[in-house]
Scaffold this active site. Structure first.
Site, short mmCIF file in Angstrom:
data_model
loop_
_atom_site.label_atom_id
_atom_site.label_comp_id
_atom_site.label_asym_id
_atom_site.label_seq_id
_atom_site.Cartn_x
_atom_site.Cartn_y
_atom_site.Cartn_z
N CYS A 107 40.30 47.49 35.67
CA CYS A 107 39.04 47.30 34.94
C CYS A 107 38.19 48.56 34.89
CB CYS A 107 38.25 46.15 35.56
SG CYS A 107 37.67 46.47 37.24
N GLN A 119 35.33 40.87 31.69
CA GLN A 119 36.42 41.83 31.88
C GLN A 119 37.77 41.18 31.56
OE1 GLN A 119 36.34 45.22 32.91
NE2 GLN A 119 38.43 45.03 32.15
N ASP A 142 42.50 47.06 41.33
CA ASP A 142 41.05 47.28 41.25
C ASP A 142 40.64 48.07 42.49
OD1 ASP A 142 38.36 47.18 40.51
OD2 ASP A 142 38.06 45.09 41.10
N ARG A 191 24.05 41.15 35.31
CA ARG A 191 24.99 41.58 36.37
C ARG A 191 24.22 41.52 37.68
NH1 ARG A 191 28.94 46.78 36.62
NH2 ARG A 191 30.13 45.25 35.43
N HIS A 202 34.13 38.07 37.33
CA HIS A 202 33.86 39.05 36.27
C HIS A 202 34.56 38.59 34.98
CE1 HIS A 202 32.65 42.61 34.35
NE2 HIS A 202 33.41 43.51 34.94
N1 CP Z 1 34.72 47.28 34.40
C1 CP Z 1 33.37 47.27 34.46
O1 CP Z 1 32.72 46.23 34.46
O2 CP Z 1 32.83 48.51 34.46
P1 CP Z 1 31.29 48.89 34.73
O3 CP Z 1 31.00 48.59 36.18
O4 CP Z 1 31.20 50.34 34.39
O5 CP Z 1 30.42 48.03 33.84
N1 NVA Z 2 35.48 44.73 41.90
C1 NVA Z 2 34.60 45.74 41.34
C2 NVA Z 2 34.61 45.66 39.84
C3 NVA Z 2 33.77 46.69 39.14
C4 NVA Z 2 33.75 46.55 37.65
C5 NVA Z 2 33.20 45.57 41.88
O1 NVA Z 2 32.69 44.44 41.94
O2 NVA Z 2 32.61 46.58 42.27
#
Ligand code: CP
Ligand code: NVA
Length: 308
Positions: free
Chosen positions: A266, A137, A225, A107, A134
């Site tokens: 998510c 997800q 989101d 990540r 992502h």
């Molecule tokens: N939805 C998601 O990726 O959650 P986290 O940021 O907790 O991993």
């Molecule tokens: N759009 C959000 C998703 C988190 C899982 C972010 O990137 O922070």
């Protein structure tokens, strides 16, 4: 071996195979303790590195548990504690990690970190979120939709709010799984043209509609989101909230969707901002099924990565 970098970079037949695999292993595990091993152990004697340059609850825990259920072991690494965070190149990091581990999930911020890691690693690399996409997800979300309502092909999905990384992966999935996507949000936060183009080229109907109520008309699935993603500056928070307030998902907005429409997010969510608690905790919400399905979808993704 396969990398899982993005939904639009993965063959539709492989995506379908991953969803079917996820569903089958989920069924086979019903009623078992969380730490019980699966019947098949495709990660036996395998080591998986989970690298986080941003915070995470779901991704971290679901990957860790998933690897263990498949007989493997994990090491969870914080990017800032690695030499990666102190100037060692991505290419060198990838080459070194490939001598120790059998798979890498990362990540990160800039997606070039992910793509360079994949270019120089000799082991599969999985995208656990970048500023731009992502995909894990959305694989969980497709599994979730289909468990509740059957095939997603031909359905109308409405994305409300910021055309961000999660929205981008929904657009990729629209093209690959054959559903339509309506985006409703302010023009400043439209999804990337390139991704809209890809979905349209694949035959999906992609609509941009500034009026949230009109957008949601006839929706099979409504998705929200956070209004401020991890890569967005905190100084943009107030401006974003002001722009995005008309796109909050609440009961009044959900009333425009089909009566059996589902609601997804998510998570993590900001209650009473992008979505009300009434919707999150209401009968149309499947947010915790989505969270659970991260585990099952990612296990199938890891298995597919090793199969090559
Ligand atoms: N939805 C998601 O990726 O959650 P986290 O940021 O907790 O991993
Ligand atoms: N759009 C959000 C998703 C988190 C899982 C972010 O990137 O922070």
């Amino acid at each position: 071996m396969n990398h899982f970098l993005d939904i639009h970079k993965t063959d539709p037949a492989d995506l379908r195979k991953i969803i079917d695999q996820a569903s089958a292993t989920k069924q086979a595990r019903q009623g078992r303790p969380r730490a019980a091993l699966d019947d098949e152990l495709p990660l036996k004697d395998r080591m998986v590195a989970l690298i986080f340059e941003k915070p995470s609850t779901r991704t971290r825990v679901s990957f860790d548990v998933g690897v263990r259920q498949m007989g493997g072991q994990t090491m969870v690494l914080s990017g800032k504690d690695m030499q990666l965070g102190h100037g060692e190149t991505i290419a060198d990091t990838a080459r070194v990690l490939s001598r120790y581990v059998d798979m890498i999930m990362i990540r990160t911020f800039d997606e070039t970190v992910l793509t360079e890691m994949a270019e120089y690693a000799d082991v599969p690399v999985i995208n656990g979120l970048t500023d731009r996409t992502h995909p894990c997800q959305i694989m969980a979300d497709i599994l979730t939709y289909e468990e509740h309502r059957g095939p997603i092909k031909g359905k109308k999905v409405v994305w409300c709010g910021d055309g961000n990384n999660v929205c981008a992966s929904f657009l990729h999935a629209a093209g690959q799984f054959g559903f339509d996507l309506t985006f409703t949000g302010p023009a400043q936060l439209d999804p990337e043209e390139e991704f809209i183009g890809l979905a349209r080229k694949a035959g999906s109907k992609v609509v941009i509609e500034r009026d949230a109520a009109k957008a949601v008309e006839g929706a099979d699935l409504v998705v929200a989101d956070t209004w401020v993603s991890m890569h967005d500056s905190q100084s943009s928070k107030e401006r974003r909230h002001n722009m995005l307030r008309p796109y909050q998902v609440n009961d009044a907005l959900m009333a425009h969707a089909k009566p059996d429409a589902l609601f997804m997010h998510c998570l993590p969510a900001h209650r009473e901002e992008e979505v009300t608690s009434a919707v999150m905790d209401g009968p149309q919400s499947v947010i915790f099924d989505e969270a659970e399905n991260r585990l099952h979808a990612q296990k199938a993704i890891m298995r597919w990565c090793l199969e090559g």
